[in-house]
Design a protein around this motif. Structure first.
Motif, short mmCIF file in Angstrom:
data_model
loop_
_atom_site.label_atom_id
_atom_site.label_comp_id
_atom_site.label_asym_id
_atom_site.label_seq_id
_atom_site.Cartn_x
_atom_site.Cartn_y
_atom_site.Cartn_z
N GLY A 120 0.78 -1.22 0.00
CA GLY A 120 0.00 0.00 0.00
C GLY A 120 0.82 1.28 0.00
O GLY A 120 0.26 2.36 -0.11
N SER A 121 2.14 1.15 0.10
CA SER A 121 2.98 2.36 0.13
C SER A 121 3.34 2.77 -1.30
O SER A 121 3.37 1.94 -2.20
CB SER A 121 4.24 2.09 0.93
N GLU A 122 3.60 4.05 -1.47
CA GLU A 122 4.00 4.54 -2.79
C GLU A 122 5.50 4.40 -2.95
O GLU A 122 6.27 4.81 -2.08
CB GLU A 122 3.59 6.00 -2.96
N LYS A 123 5.89 3.81 -4.06
CA LYS A 123 7.32 3.64 -4.30
C LYS A 123 7.70 4.24 -5.65
O LYS A 123 6.84 4.46 -6.50
CB LYS A 123 7.66 2.15 -4.28
N ARG A 124 9.00 4.40 -5.84
CA ARG A 124 9.51 5.00 -7.06
C ARG A 124 9.84 3.88 -8.05
O ARG A 124 10.53 2.92 -7.68
CB ARG A 124 10.78 5.77 -6.68
N PRO A 125 9.33 3.94 -9.28
CA PRO A 125 9.73 2.93 -10.27
C PRO A 125 11.11 3.25 -10.84
O PRO A 125 11.56 4.38 -10.75
CB PRO A 125 8.68 3.07 -11.36
N TYR A 126 11.77 2.25 -11.41
CA TYR A 126 12.97 2.49 -12.21
C TYR A 126 12.53 2.76 -13.63
O TYR A 126 11.49 2.28 -14.08
CB TYR A 126 13.87 1.26 -12.22
N MET A 127 13.37 3.48 -14.31
CA MET A 127 13.06 3.78 -15.71
C MET A 127 14.25 3.31 -16.56
O MET A 127 15.40 3.53 -16.19
CB MET A 127 12.89 5.28 -15.85
N ILE A 128 13.94 2.63 -17.66
CA ILE A 128 14.99 2.24 -18.61
C ILE A 128 14.68 2.88 -19.95
O ILE A 128 13.57 2.75 -20.47
CB ILE A 128 15.04 0.70 -18.77
N HIS A 129 15.65 3.60 -20.49
CA HIS A 129 15.52 4.11 -21.87
C HIS A 129 16.23 3.13 -22.76
O HIS A 129 17.29 2.65 -22.40
CB HIS A 129 16.28 5.42 -22.09
N ARG A 130 15.67 2.91 -23.92
CA ARG A 130 16.43 2.09 -24.86
C ARG A 130 16.06 2.41 -26.29
O ARG A 130 14.93 2.76 -26.61
CB ARG A 130 16.27 0.59 -24.59
N ALA A 131 17.07 2.33 -27.16
CA ALA A 131 16.84 2.43 -28.60
C ALA A 131 17.59 1.25 -29.19
O ALA A 131 18.71 0.99 -28.80
CB ALA A 131 17.38 3.75 -29.14
N LEU A 132 16.94 0.52 -30.08
CA LEU A 132 17.57 -0.67 -30.63
C LEU A 132 18.35 -0.34 -31.90
O LEU A 132 19.45 -0.82 -32.10
CB LEU A 132 16.52 -1.74 -30.92
N LEU A 133 17.74 0.46 -32.75
CA LEU A 133 18.40 0.84 -34.00
C LEU A 133 19.13 2.17 -33.85
O LEU A 133 19.94 2.52 -34.68
CB LEU A 133 17.37 0.94 -35.12
N GLY A 134 18.81 2.91 -32.81
CA GLY A 134 19.37 4.24 -32.62
C GLY A 134 18.44 5.25 -33.23
O GLY A 134 17.37 5.50 -32.69
N SER A 135 18.83 5.83 -34.34
CA SER A 135 17.89 6.66 -35.10
C SER A 135 17.69 6.00 -36.44
O SER A 135 18.59 5.36 -36.99
CB SER A 135 18.43 8.08 -35.26
#
Length: 591
Positions: free
Chosen positions: A480-495
């Motif tokens: 029931g407590s609020e927690k902070r999620p982790y965030m992952i950024h990812r790009a597979l091809l880049g642009s």
RNA sequence: GCCAAAGUAGCUCAGUGGUAGAGCAGCUCACUCGUAAUGAGCAGGUCGCGGGUUCGACUCCCAUCUUUGGCUCCA
């Protein structure tokens, strides 16, 4: 459609196979020559190149005795020497220098090593200020050695070949003249650098020069024009890419595959705006850190808007739209998001470095417990993606916590460990770049080798301990407590732009059928076959093939030539025989 | 920023102090063609932009913009 290898194909299936094998062998031999040389051979070449630099210095001094010499090491594939010259060099000078070098090589003089005292060296190089400076830089107690061949003596540690007879008069070529600062410091005078390439013999040189020509032929800027794939327009804005219909076909194929695989791998696709109010960029920190590389603000309704340089804050807005339970995580949200960044004019380069580009971006919002599994999955997915496009030689780089960073040490440790574990699990070779991570988290970059052995960075997977904090992201945990999620950024091809550039060079414009702008060229033999061909085109388009039909009044020979120039994988040649017999001449592209 | 080279037709590139050239692509016409370029003709350019020298500048000079390569490899 029915193939007729006997009649229609110049290269039947069997001979095609052996042809491909022969090509592959040639390629391997070449790679072996450039990369797989044994250490002993490599040393030998290095010595040859270094000695060649001395010979070049001798030649330059013969022509311009007042020249001051600086340094002349061997480098990959060749050598250079830096000079302080009384006048600029021209291409004609290179030829003269080359002639002198050939004469020196043919004279067969020996390289003599001599160890001398510092005082002797100072006298010897009294009129060579750069050598005196180098002499002073040699640590006290270390031997000072000189090498002499003919009339030329250089301060040098060696080693060298025994005699100029060991050098090949037709195994070298002077390539270019460039400016280079003395000791690489822009406050120092600029010297004239002459680059050359050197090999054991003329044959090796020719192979290398062919290799250079191959690189030039593969240049995506050149192929982009020849194959009518894309263009850039200085007058309409440098660094902004125009995808022509044929380039767009390839992009569609890439994107279609990309979207499909993302659905299969548990991602959801999102779309977000191209501009946002300054609040977003103040909160994310971009305005503090990256303002100089953002397009300037647009004012509207007393608010400042910016073109997006990143997609992250937008995906975060979706996350923040409602309260989330631990039961919902992880979220995997992907977007082909077009971003704009101000790159310096001098940094722009074809599709590789542009100002507007589309990232194949995704953000994962995960609980701390999910982190390990998600990283493994992202990495596996990256590799699958790269392999699918024909990149099989992949190397990983893990970047760890820099001095200035945000986030708790234990989070960094856990995340870095997760990255290493994932890389090891996939059996990837990797290097660790200590302290090379972004301030907000550690990362893995994947670099691939293309068809001719050049390395390109494509995939990137980054942890982020910063944005969840800045945007105050939470989820409600089991208790029931609020927690902070982790965030992952990812790009597979880049642009997509850069990836397209790399793909073009990797395949030298001859894309595999699933990516090719035209998969099939329909070629009527004569006008009488036009209607049949048009119907066939309609049918093939209907079945999802990318086709081109040649209704010009060119001869058949010319039509085949044109289709091959466009590197179309298959040609359907339709004439009386095919129309009556439902038999199709099926001609694969040859290279 | 610095060094060097380049900027001429849609593309690739010649060229000279005195009316701007080729090949390809484009357009027109003829040929209706069976496996790597059919032939003839036409059209296309403020020679990157701005100054200067000159009777005359695409060419020489100055300035400027852009592009490309290099400036990281260390006797």
């Amino acid at each position: 459609m029915r193939a007729s290898p006997e009649g229609g194909s110049k290269v039947g299936p069997r001979s095609l196979c052996s042809f491909v094998l022969a090509l592959a062998r040639m390629r391997l031999e070449r790679l072996f020559l450039f990369e797989g040389e044994s250490m002993a051979k490599e040393m030998n070449l290095e010595t040859i190149r270094h000695s060649m630099a001395h010979v070049m210095a001798e030649a330059v001094l013969e022509i311009m005795p007042e020249a001051k010499i600086a340094i002349g090491p061997s480098i990959e594939n060749g050598f250079y020497y830096d000079f302080d010259l009384p006048r600029p060099l021209t291409d004609a000078d290179l030829e003269t220098i080359t002639e002198h070098m050939k004469a020196i090589i043919k004279s067969g003089v020996t390289f003599e090593r001599k160890e001398i005292s510092r005082d002797e060296a100072r006298t010897l190089f009294a009129d060579q200020p750069y050598k005196l400076e180098l002499l002073d830089a040699i640590p006290e107690g270390e031997t000072v050695s000189i090498y002499t061949q003919g009339k030329f003596t250089d301060l040098c540690r060696g080693p060298h070949v025994e005699s100029t007879k060991d050098l090949s008069a037709d195994g070298f070529k002077l390539l270019s003249i460039a400016g280079a600062y003395w000791r690489g410091n822009e406050k120092n005078p600029m010297l004239t650098r002459i680059y050359g390439t050197a090999w054991r013999n003329g044959k090796e040189l020719r192979v290398y020069l062919d290799h250079l020509a191959d690189i030039e032929k593969r240049d995506h800027r050149k192929l982009g024009k020849e194959l009518d794939l894309f263009s850039l327009h200085e007058e309409a804005g440098p660094g902004l890419v125009y995808w022509h219909p044929r380039g767009a076909r390839v992009r569609q194929a890439i994107e279609e595959f990309w979207r499909g695989e993302h659905y299969k791998n548990g991602y959801e696709l999102v779309y977000t705006p191209h501009v946002g109010k300054s609040w977003l960029w103040e909160t994310s920190g971009h305005l503090d850190f990256y303002k100089d590389s953002m397009y300037p603000k647009m004012e509207m309704d007393k608010a400042d808007y910016y073109a997006k340089p990143m997609n992250c804050p937008f995906h975060i807005m979706i996350y923040k739209n409602s309260k989330h339970s631990y039961r919902e995580l992880p979220f995997r949200w992907a977007e082909l998001g077009t971003v704009y960044r101000y790159e310096k004019a001098g940094a722009l380069h074809g599709l590789m470095r542009v100002r507007g580009f589309t990232q194949d971006d995704a953000h994962l919002f995960v609980t701390p417990e999910q982190m390990d599994d998600e990283i493994v999955e992202v990495l596996r997915f990256s590799l699958y993606m790269l392999h699918s496009f024909g990149f099989n030689d992949v190397h990983a780089y893990i970047s760890t916590k820099p001095e200035k960073s945000v986030g708790r040490q234990e989070d960094w440790d856990a995340a870095t460990a997760a990255l290493k574990k994932a890389v090891e699990k996939e059996g990837l070779s990797y290097d660790i770049d200590e302290g090379g991570g972004a301030f907000y988290g550690p990362k893995i970059d994947l670099k691939v080798k293309d068809a001719i052995g050049r390395e390109w960075q494509l995939s990137t997977v980054q942890f982020d301990f910063n944005l969840p904090e800045r945007f105050d992201l939470t989820f409600v945990d089991r208790d029931g407590s609020e927690k902070r999620p982790y965030m992952i950024h990812r790009a597979l091809l880049g642009s997509i732009e850069r990836f397209f550039g790399v793909l073009i060079e990797h395949y030298a414009g001859a894309f595999p059928p699933w990516l090719s702008p035209d998969q099939i060229a329909i070629i009527p033999v004569g006008e009488s076959a036009f209607d049949y061909c048009k119907a066939l085109e309609k049918r093939l388009r209907g079945e999802g093939f990318r086709v081109a039909i040649d209704l010009s009044d060119d001869r058949l020979n010319a039509k085949i030539r044109n289709a091959q120039k466009m590197k179309t994988p298959y040609m359907l040649i339709i004439g009386e025989k095919e129309m009556s017999g439902d038999l199709t001449a099926f001609l694969p592209r040859t290279s």
